[in-house]
Scaffold this active site. Sequence first.
Site, mmCIF file in Angstrom:
data_model
loop_
_atom_site.group_PDB
_atom_site.id
_atom_site.type_symbol
_atom_site.label_atom_id
_atom_site.label_comp_id
_atom_site.label_asym_id
_atom_site.label_seq_id
_atom_site.Cartn_x
_atom_site.Cartn_y
_atom_site.Cartn_z
ATOM 1 N N GLN A 50 -28.541 -11.741 -23.918
ATOM 2 C CA GLN A 50 -28.948 -11.512 -22.533
ATOM 3 C C GLN A 50 -28.482 -10.152 -22.035
ATOM 4 O OE1 GLN A 50 -30.838 -13.300 -20.513
ATOM 5 N NE2 GLN A 50 -30.536 -12.026 -18.694
ATOM 6 N N GLU A 51 -27.261 -9.761 -22.405
ATOM 7 C CA GLU A 51 -26.680 -8.525 -21.889
ATOM 8 C C GLU A 51 -27.282 -7.273 -22.519
ATOM 9 O OE1 GLU A 51 -24.504 -7.985 -19.507
ATOM 10 O OE2 GLU A 51 -24.086 -10.060 -18.981
#
Length: 449
Positions: free
Chosen positions: A349-350
């Site tokens: 996600q990051e």
Amino acid sequence: MTTPRSPKQHTRPSLPMIAATTAALPAVVLSSLAIAQPASAESRPRAVPATLAAAIQAQEAALKAGVIPAASVSTALPASLRPAQPSAPAEYTIARGDTISGIAGRYGLNTNDVLKLNNLQPNTIIYPGQKIKLTGSAPAPSAPAATPQAPAPASSAGSVYTVKSGDTLGAIAARHGVKLSEVLSWNGLNMNSIIYPGQKIKIGSGQAQAPAPAPAATPAPSPAQAASSGSYTVKSGDTLSAIAAKHGVKLSDILAANKLTMTSVIFPGNKLAIPGGSSIQPAASVTPLVPSSFLGFTYPSAVVSSANQNKALLNSSPVPSREQMKSIVADTARRMGVDPSLALAFAYQESGFDQRAVSPANAIGTMQVIPTSGEWASDLVGRKLNLLDPYDNATAGVAIIRQLIRTSKDLDNAIAGYYQGQYSVSKNGMFDDTKAYVAAIKAHKKNFS
């Protein structure tokens, strides 16, 4: 992400524990001295050798201070009582968790000597599988030749070069006296290709080649020629070798004209002199590596400047591939007792497992950890972490995830704390974008399970 406000506090051993440890140390050593006594010997106090007494005193002082120097006993003990130290092999293969200083200490070597022997710098990143030399002597710098000489041409049958830490394709080409475009062609690479230590690079097409004649000495440019030389403003993604190729000049000429070396780092906005070239682009069109705003929020110039510096450093350094970073994150999570699927969900996600990712907030690397959070993570694991190092970056992110899980009322709040900040979540609840982030992490976790 913001930094949680309550870093873990560490405690030292109690005084009774220290006293017990201190008392136990000489008893173990003295028992080895008792073996030599005859069975019928009368029980009597034994004198402690002066060197051993000094070692015991050093240990007691160190324990009271809360620090135990690793070499304090072994260097003070008599030679007959010191543990045997393994002899250094000629070559050593880096394993996960290794450091140059740790390897040097294991074999009784000097860290600086090992660095020099392998042409490494203290901040050079090493990787598992990389081979380093532990014995031998560092190559002495060669004296400048009286007349220019051509580098050795590639073998007619082609040769193979193993990439070392700090190498670039342009430097490899110059070292072997071939064109960068030829190296790219022989290996199916392009100007955006990433190379890693240990990778094999083909030098030569496999066809017989006549050795290139030695170049004639080039006279120094006259003032008029220097004045007519052009300039180029570095853009995002540029490399020195790419700039040289774009302007049809030698990489060595670019380096000489700008007083640079093969390890120099260039930044967007830098102006480079192009020998014999012409002005290519105005400085106004320069695009920074990291923008100053994101999702409608503009970050302070000092933060953005640091972000651009970190981005430039990562762009100029070898980093693991996304698939390799995925393995690093999963392995780190298992070792630290965190569900690997959860750690992988955060990393995906990051950054999408991109170690070169840097945000305008100066969130760095695969786990997108800002420097202040990196300091907190360093406290959590008990050592200084370098967020530019892929293994330390994974360690920092996983350490923060682990602490948030331990100190949050449930998993959703722990996930929210990584994005919004634990204090903000506890005070304000989850914002709408935080709720979307939590949902995304949980969905990714399910996919990685």
